[in-house]
Design a protein around this motif. Structure first.
Motif, PDB file in Angstrom:
ATOM      1  N   PRO A  56       1.137   2.205   9.457  1.00  0.00           N
ATOM      2  CA  PRO A  56      -0.242   1.829   9.164  1.00  0.00           C
ATOM      3  C   PRO A  56      -1.079   2.990   8.628  1.00  0.00           C
ATOM      4  O   PRO A  56      -0.825   4.151   8.929  1.00  0.00           O
ATOM      5  N   VAL A  57      -2.057   2.622   7.832  1.00  0.00           N
ATOM      6  CA  VAL A  57      -3.120   3.529   7.419  1.00  0.00           C
ATOM      7  C   VAL A  57      -4.375   2.957   8.059  1.00  0.00           C
ATOM      8  O   VAL A  57      -4.683   1.785   7.884  1.00  0.00           O
ATOM      9  N   LYS A  58      -5.068   3.798   8.825  1.00  0.00           N
ATOM     10  CA  LYS A  58      -6.242   3.324   9.552  1.00  0.00           C
ATOM     11  C   LYS A  58      -7.460   4.123   9.117  1.00  0.00           C
ATOM     12  O   LYS A  58      -7.365   5.299   8.797  1.00  0.00           O
ATOM     13  N   PHE A  59      -8.595   3.449   9.126  1.00  0.00           N
ATOM     14  CA  PHE A  59      -9.872   4.101   8.849  1.00  0.00           C
ATOM     15  C   PHE A  59     -10.686   4.013  10.126  1.00  0.00           C
ATOM     16  O   PHE A  59     -11.073   2.922  10.535  1.00  0.00           O
ATOM     17  N   GLN A  60     -10.890   5.159  10.773  1.00  0.00           N
ATOM     18  CA  GLN A  60     -11.593   5.203  12.050  1.00  0.00           C
ATOM     19  C   GLN A  60     -10.940   4.257  13.062  1.00  0.00           C
ATOM     20  O   GLN A  60     -11.623   3.625  13.850  1.00  0.00           O
ATOM     21  N   GLY A  61      -9.618   4.138  13.015  1.00  0.00           N
ATOM     22  CA  GLY A  61      -8.880   3.314  13.960  1.00  0.00           C
ATOM     23  C   GLY A  61      -8.650   1.884  13.530  1.00  0.00           C
ATOM     24  O   GLY A  61      -7.899   1.158  14.169  1.00  0.00           O
ATOM     25  N   VAL A  62      -9.279   1.444  12.438  1.00  0.00           N
ATOM     26  CA  VAL A  62      -9.121   0.065  11.963  1.00  0.00           C
ATOM     27  C   VAL A  62      -8.050   0.032  10.875  1.00  0.00           C
ATOM     28  O   VAL A  62      -8.143   0.767   9.890  1.00  0.00           O
ATOM     29  N   PRO A  63      -7.006  -0.793  11.028  1.00  0.00           N
ATOM     30  CA  PRO A  63      -5.955  -0.854   9.996  1.00  0.00           C
ATOM     31  C   PRO A  63      -6.520  -1.329   8.657  1.00  0.00           C
ATOM     32  O   PRO A  63      -7.173  -2.358   8.581  1.00  0.00           O
ATOM     33  N   VAL A  64      -6.277  -0.531   7.607  1.00  0.00           N
ATOM     34  CA  VAL A  64      -6.755  -0.881   6.270  1.00  0.00           C
ATOM     35  C   VAL A  64      -5.648  -0.846   5.232  1.00  0.00           C
ATOM     36  O   VAL A  64      -5.885  -1.178   4.076  1.00  0.00           O
ATOM     37  N   VAL A  83       4.434  17.377   1.092  1.00  0.00           N
ATOM     38  CA  VAL A  83       4.968  16.025   1.219  1.00  0.00           C
ATOM     39  C   VAL A  83       3.963  15.044   0.628  1.00  0.00           C
ATOM     40  O   VAL A  83       2.945  14.751   1.262  1.00  0.00           O
ATOM     41  N   PRO A  84       4.212  14.562  -0.598  1.00  0.00           N
ATOM     42  CA  PRO A  84       3.335  13.527  -1.152  1.00  0.00           C
ATOM     43  C   PRO A  84       3.626  12.184  -0.481  1.00  0.00           C
ATOM     44  O   PRO A  84       4.769  11.754  -0.410  1.00  0.00           O
ATOM     45  N   VAL A  85       2.587  11.559   0.015  1.00  0.00           N
ATOM     46  CA  VAL A  85       2.707  10.258   0.667  1.00  0.00           C
ATOM     47  C   VAL A  85       1.824   9.272  -0.087  1.00  0.00           C
ATOM     48  O   VAL A  85       0.617   9.497  -0.214  1.00  0.00           O
ATOM     49  N   LYS A  86       2.440   8.212  -0.602  1.00  0.00           N
ATOM     50  CA  LYS A  86       1.671   7.155  -1.260  1.00  0.00           C
ATOM     51  C   LYS A  86       1.379   6.071  -0.234  1.00  0.00           C
ATOM     52  O   LYS A  86       2.236   5.718   0.576  1.00  0.00           O
ATOM     53  N   PHE A  87       0.158   5.568  -0.291  1.00  0.00           N
ATOM     54  CA  PHE A  87      -0.209   4.500   0.631  1.00  0.00           C
ATOM     55  C   PHE A  87      -1.162   3.548  -0.061  1.00  0.00           C
ATOM     56  O   PHE A  87      -1.887   3.917  -0.977  1.00  0.00           O
ATOM     57  N   LYS A  88      -1.106   2.300   0.371  1.00  0.00           N
ATOM     58  CA  LYS A  88      -1.940   1.253  -0.211  1.00  0.00           C
ATOM     59  C   LYS A  88      -3.050   0.906   0.763  1.00  0.00           C
ATOM     60  O   LYS A  88      -2.814   0.755   1.954  1.00  0.00           O
ATOM     61  N   ILE A  89      -4.258   0.775   0.205  1.00  0.00           N
ATOM     62  CA  ILE A  89      -5.425   0.415   1.018  1.00  0.00           C
ATOM     63  C   ILE A  89      -5.986  -0.897   0.505  1.00  0.00           C
ATOM     64  O   ILE A  89      -6.126  -1.097  -0.697  1.00  0.00           O
ATOM     65  N   ASP A  90      -6.292  -1.789   1.425  1.00  0.00           N
ATOM     66  CA  ASP A  90      -6.964  -3.047   1.112  1.00  0.00           C
ATOM     67  C   ASP A  90      -8.456  -2.738   1.015  1.00  0.00           C
ATOM     68  O   ASP A  90      -9.167  -2.705   2.019  1.00  0.00           O
ATOM     69  N   LEU A  91      -8.925  -2.455  -0.211  1.00  0.00           N
ATOM     70  CA  LEU A  91     -10.291  -1.955  -0.418  1.00  0.00           C
ATOM     71  C   LEU A  91     -11.398  -2.833   0.151  1.00  0.00           C
ATOM     72  O   LEU A  91     -12.369  -2.314   0.695  1.00  0.00           O
ATOM     73  N   GLY A 117     -16.695  14.393   3.175  1.00  0.00           N
ATOM     74  CA  GLY A 117     -15.747  14.737   4.237  1.00  0.00           C
ATOM     75  C   GLY A 117     -14.594  13.785   4.424  1.00  0.00           C
ATOM     76  O   GLY A 117     -13.860  13.908   5.412  1.00  0.00           O
ATOM     77  N   LEU A 118     -14.381  12.827   3.532  1.00  0.00           N
ATOM     78  CA  LEU A 118     -13.252  11.903   3.678  1.00  0.00           C
ATOM     79  C   LEU A 118     -11.943  12.677   3.585  1.00  0.00           C
ATOM     80  O   LEU A 118     -11.697  13.386   2.604  1.00  0.00           O
ATOM     81  N   ARG A 119     -11.101  12.551   4.608  1.00  0.00           N
ATOM     82  CA  ARG A 119      -9.818  13.232   4.647  1.00  0.00           C
ATOM     83  C   ARG A 119      -8.767  12.308   5.258  1.00  0.00           C
ATOM     84  O   ARG A 119      -9.076  11.420   6.050  1.00  0.00           O
ATOM     85  N   ALA A 120      -7.515  12.573   4.884  1.00  0.00           N
ATOM     86  CA  ALA A 120      -6.365  11.890   5.478  1.00  0.00           C
ATOM     87  C   ALA A 120      -5.728  12.849   6.477  1.00  0.00           C
ATOM     88  O   ALA A 120      -5.620  14.050   6.210  1.00  0.00           O
ATOM     89  N   GLN A 121      -5.316  12.314   7.607  1.00  0.00           N
ATOM     90  CA  GLN A 121      -4.741  13.145   8.650  1.00  0.00           C
ATOM     91  C   GLN A 121      -3.637  12.363   9.349  1.00  0.00           C
ATOM     92  O   GLN A 121      -3.747  11.141   9.518  1.00  0.00           O
ATOM     93  N   LEU A 122      -2.581  13.054   9.747  1.00  0.00           N
ATOM     94  CA  LEU A 122      -1.506  12.416  10.500  1.00  0.00           C
ATOM     95  C   LEU A 122      -1.912  12.317  11.959  1.00  0.00           C
ATOM     96  O   LEU A 122      -2.416  13.279  12.537  1.00  0.00           O
ATOM     97  N   GLN A 123      -1.705  11.154  12.541  1.00  0.00           N
ATOM     98  CA  GLN A 123      -2.012  10.924  13.953  1.00  0.00           C
ATOM     99  C   GLN A 123      -0.812  10.274  14.625  1.00  0.00           C
ATOM    100  O   GLN A 123      -0.031   9.570  13.989  1.00  0.00           O
TER     101      GLN A 123
END
Length: 163
Positions: A56-64, A83-91, A117-123
């Motif tokens: 999953p890709v989450k925005f503030q904990g919400v799956p997007v 490590v390039p990571v491609k991900f799809k977001i449901d805009l 400040g928008l950033r991607a981070q591994l959790q």
């Protein structure tokens, strides 16, 4: 005594089974057919052990969205990697208080969000399994973005180190 099978009954049964199969496929696939998904890329300078395609890709904990591709780029000269990571977001899931969505596929909007400040981070998804996911968040402690200057095939969201 055995009776001969009625060809009309067999034909109706087959047509009904075919219609049910088509409806089942359409229902299962409908979640992705009508979503407006855009592919983004993030370059992680760290190990992504535990991140998998479909994570999953989450925005503030919400799956997007979901991770769609994980690669590795090695620089032969200085022996570094990313490590390039491609991900799809449901805009449309990223909405404002007015009900409109934030169109991150627009380069001006994306640049403004990165400046904010928008950033991607591994959790860590689970301590038991060790699975990771990508968290998108506005980081107040974020450093200026270091974009990888990759080909403009996909819009890039800069990363921040994992905690």
């Amino acid at each position: 005594m055995s009776r001969r099978a009625n060809p009309t009954t067999i034909g109706l049964f087959l047509v009904g089974a075919l219609v049910l199969a088509v409806l089942a496929v359409a229902t299962l696939a409908s979640n992705t057919w009508f979503q407006r998904r855009t592919t983004f890329i993030a370059f992680f300078p760290e190990s992504v052990n535990g991140l998998e395609n479909g994570a999953p890709v989450k925005f503030q904990g919400v799956p997007v969205g979901t991770v769609s591709d994980i690669m590795i780029e090695i620089n032969q000269q200085d022996k570094t990697f990313q490590v390039p990571v491609k991900f799809k977001i449901d805009l449309p899931r990223l909405t404002t208080h007015l009900g409109t969505y934030i169109n991150l596929s627009d380069t001006v909007v994306l640049r403004h969000q990165i400046e904010n400040g928008l950033r991607a981070q591994l959790q860590m998804e689970s301590f038991v399994t060790g699975l990771l996911y990508i968290e998108l968040a506005y980081r107040t402690d974020s450093t200026p973005p270091r974009l990888a200057n990759a080909a403009d095939d996909y819009p890039e969201i800069p990363t921040s180190p994992s905690m």
